[in-house]
Design a protein around this motif. Structure first.
Motif, short mmCIF file in Angstrom:
data_model
loop_
_atom_site.label_atom_id
_atom_site.label_comp_id
_atom_site.label_asym_id
_atom_site.label_seq_id
_atom_site.Cartn_x
_atom_site.Cartn_y
_atom_site.Cartn_z
N HIS A 160 45.05 54.80 63.17
CA HIS A 160 45.80 53.54 63.06
C HIS A 160 45.92 53.06 61.60
CE1 HIS A 160 47.03 49.54 64.56
NE2 HIS A 160 46.30 49.06 63.59
N HIS A 200 49.35 52.46 59.36
CA HIS A 200 49.76 51.27 58.59
C HIS A 200 50.36 51.70 57.23
CE1 HIS A 200 48.96 47.68 60.83
NE2 HIS A 200 47.72 48.04 61.15
N GLY A 235 43.44 43.10 60.20
CA GLY A 235 42.42 42.28 60.82
C GLY A 235 41.09 43.02 60.95
N GLY A 279 41.90 40.28 56.78
CA GLY A 279 42.53 39.52 57.87
C GLY A 279 41.51 38.75 58.69
N ASP A 294 41.36 34.81 59.52
CA ASP A 294 41.24 34.30 60.89
C ASP A 294 40.04 33.35 61.02
OD1 ASP A 294 43.49 35.76 61.62
OD2 ASP A 294 42.34 37.47 62.35
N GLY A 341 45.95 34.20 59.89
CA GLY A 341 46.66 34.64 58.68
C GLY A 341 48.00 33.94 58.49
N ASP A 349 49.02 31.20 55.60
CA ASP A 349 50.18 31.52 54.76
C ASP A 349 51.14 30.32 54.73
OD1 ASP A 349 52.29 32.76 53.44
OD2 ASP A 349 52.42 34.48 54.77
N GLY A 382 48.53 43.98 58.50
CA GLY A 382 48.95 42.61 58.82
C GLY A 382 48.95 41.66 57.64
N ASN A 423 51.64 38.68 54.12
CA ASN A 423 51.38 37.40 53.45
C ASN A 423 52.35 37.18 52.27
OD1 ASN A 423 49.77 35.82 51.16
ND2 ASN A 423 49.05 35.13 53.16
N ASP A 476 50.78 45.12 63.74
CA ASP A 476 50.72 46.31 64.60
C ASP A 476 52.06 46.63 65.27
OD1 ASP A 476 48.17 46.67 63.84
OD2 ASP A 476 47.26 45.91 65.68
O1 KG4 Z 1 47.48 45.05 61.15
P1 KG4 Z 1 47.24 43.98 62.12
O2 KG4 Z 1 48.39 43.48 62.97
O3 KG4 Z 1 46.11 44.36 63.13
C1 KG4 Z 1 44.98 45.11 62.76
O4 KG4 Z 1 45.10 46.36 62.64
O5 KG4 Z 1 43.93 44.45 62.55
O6 KG4 Z 1 46.62 42.77 61.30
C2 KG4 Z 1 46.32 41.54 61.89
C3 KG4 Z 1 45.72 40.64 60.83
C4 KG4 Z 1 45.19 39.33 61.39
O7 KG4 Z 1 43.90 39.11 60.84
C5 KG4 Z 1 46.19 38.31 60.90
O8 KG4 Z 1 45.62 37.02 60.70
C6 KG4 Z 1 46.64 38.93 59.59
O9 KG4 Z 1 46.72 40.31 59.86
N1 KG4 Z 1 47.96 38.44 59.14
C7 KG4 Z 1 48.14 37.73 58.01
C8 KG4 Z 1 49.51 37.37 57.97
N2 KG4 Z 1 50.11 37.89 59.10
C9 KG4 Z 1 49.13 38.54 59.79
N3 KG4 Z 1 47.28 37.37 57.05
C10 KG4 Z 1 47.75 36.65 56.02
N4 KG4 Z 1 49.05 36.25 55.93
C11 KG4 Z 1 49.95 36.59 56.87
N5 KG4 Z 1 51.23 36.19 56.76
#
Ligand code: KG4
Ligand code: ZN
Length: 341
Positions: A118, A122, A144, A170, A174, A187, A191, A277, A281, A309
């Motif tokens: 995974h 990314h 995250g 992330g 959170d 996140g 933001d 994720g 930002n 994701d």
């Molecule tokens: O990649 P992802 O969808 O899932 C994982 O593989 O963990 O990442 C999710 C993370 C969460 O912690 C979320 O709060 C963060 O990415 N995230 C952000 C933003 N959009 C998602 N953090 C900061 N700013 C954002 N705009």
């Protein structure tokens, strides 16, 4: 070639269809569909992802999402050249749903199956929209569950320069959001609200760790925010949530950008890429552009929908592996704590 990608490692049931000409290049691929059934609303009431609830929802959703991805791509099952799926890292019960569905499809269609990491997926999200992006480059993967700084030497060839020693970036967003009373996921909430705040209002600590290290640590920063909020409350000082959010965000971004640019300089690459994720930002994107621009570096990142994701990135790794002649066995297990090697 038509690659079906499946992603169920956390709280999104996602399936995508990617088309490719068979060459080992991002210019050879085209995304045909990218369906994401998000479970965010389901988990919001709990303030975070509940693993058992996520697995059950994946089971209910996976077949309709596969059908929708095929429909939107205007392909049928018999057109599929290979099936790829995330086999880790992630919540084991959640990973198993997509992984089993993908293996069953590959077996029934008599096509190759490709298990995907995974975190690697990314990084590969960057190839979907940047046909001219070529290794070598340095990629900051911030999600995250993971924060890794990676040197991509070639397709499928990379070296991890550093990773988080405690919380992922992330995860820190959170947890701090929860402390500030902002909604899940934190996140995007931080933001948004930070745009109304002063990033210099509070000078939170930056953990650069020992000299030369590319590792990260965010748990001290998280604790500093909690302590600041508690101390202000006990003194009866009124809190500015936008100021605290913006100051926290600035501290995270300062460390992420500084280490990524130092890695690019040391590895002598002209390009840096963002993924995961947190790469969605807006302030991280802006600061990376500004500071990388000063050094004449090129900055790449996926659209926000391909940062969080999705299965397009899983199909993308599947494509590159298939073209390189790498397939997986159908007994490949789900590995909850799989890391980048
Ligand atoms: O990649 P992802 O969808 O899932 C994982 O593989 O963990 O990442 C999710 C993370 C969460 O912690 C979320 O709060 C963060 O990415 N995230 C952000 C933003 N959009 C998602 N953090 C900061 N700013 C954002 N705009
Ligand atoms: Zn992810």
């Amino acid at each position: 070639m038509i690659i079906l990608g499946v992603e169920t490692s956390c709280d999104e049931t996602a399936v995508a269809v990617l088309e490719g000409t068979g060459e080992l290049s991002p210019a050879a691929i085209k995304l045909r569909s990218n369906i994401i059934a998000s479970q965010i609303e389901l988990h919001r009431q709990f303030g975070g992802v509940v693993p058992e609830v996520a697995s059950r929802r994946h089971v209910e959703t996976i077949i309709p999402v596969i059908e929708k991805a095929l429909d939107e791509a205007e392909v049928s099952l018999s057109d599929i050249t290979a099936v790829s799926a995330t086999h880790g890292p992630g919540l084991v019960g959640a990973v198993l749903v997509g992984l089993s569905a993908a293996k069953a499809l590959a077996l029934a269609l008599e096509v190759p199956f490709i298990g995907v990491n995974h975190i690697e997926a990314h990084m590969y999200a960057n190839f979907i929209e940047h046909p001219d992006l070529k290794p070598p480059f340095v990629c900051l993967v911030v999600s995250g569950g993971h924060s890794d700084l990676v040197y991509l030497n070639d397709y499928g060839e990379y070296r991890v320069l550093g990773r988080t020693r405690d919380d992922a970036a992330g995860e820190a967003f959170d947890k701090v959001a929860r402390t500030l009373g902002l909604s899940y996921p934190g996140g995007p909430a931080i933001d948004r609200i930070s745009r109304e705040g002063n990033p210099e209002a509070v000078r939170f600590p930056r953990a650069f760790l020992e000299e030369g290290s590319y590792d990260f640590s965010f748990s001290g920063l998280k604790t500093a925010v909690v302590n600041y909020v508690e101390a202000s409350k006990s003194k009866g000082v009124e809190l500015s949530i936008p100021d605290i959010a913006a100051s926290f965000q600035e501290a995270v971004i300062d460390v992420l950008v500084t280490k990524t640019l130092r890695a690019a300089s040391e590895m002598d690459t002209a390009t840096v890429a963002l993924a995961g994720g947190v790469a969605a930002n807006s302030r991280l994107r802006q600061e990376m552009h500004r500071r990388a621009g000063e050094k004449g570096l090129d900055v790449r990142y996926p659209s926000p929908i391909l940062c969080t994701d999705n299965a397009a990135m899983v199909a993308c790794v599947g494509y590159f592996q298939l073209v390189s002649g790498k397939c997986s066995s159908l007994d490949l297990p789900a590995v909850p704590n799989l890391q980048l090697e």
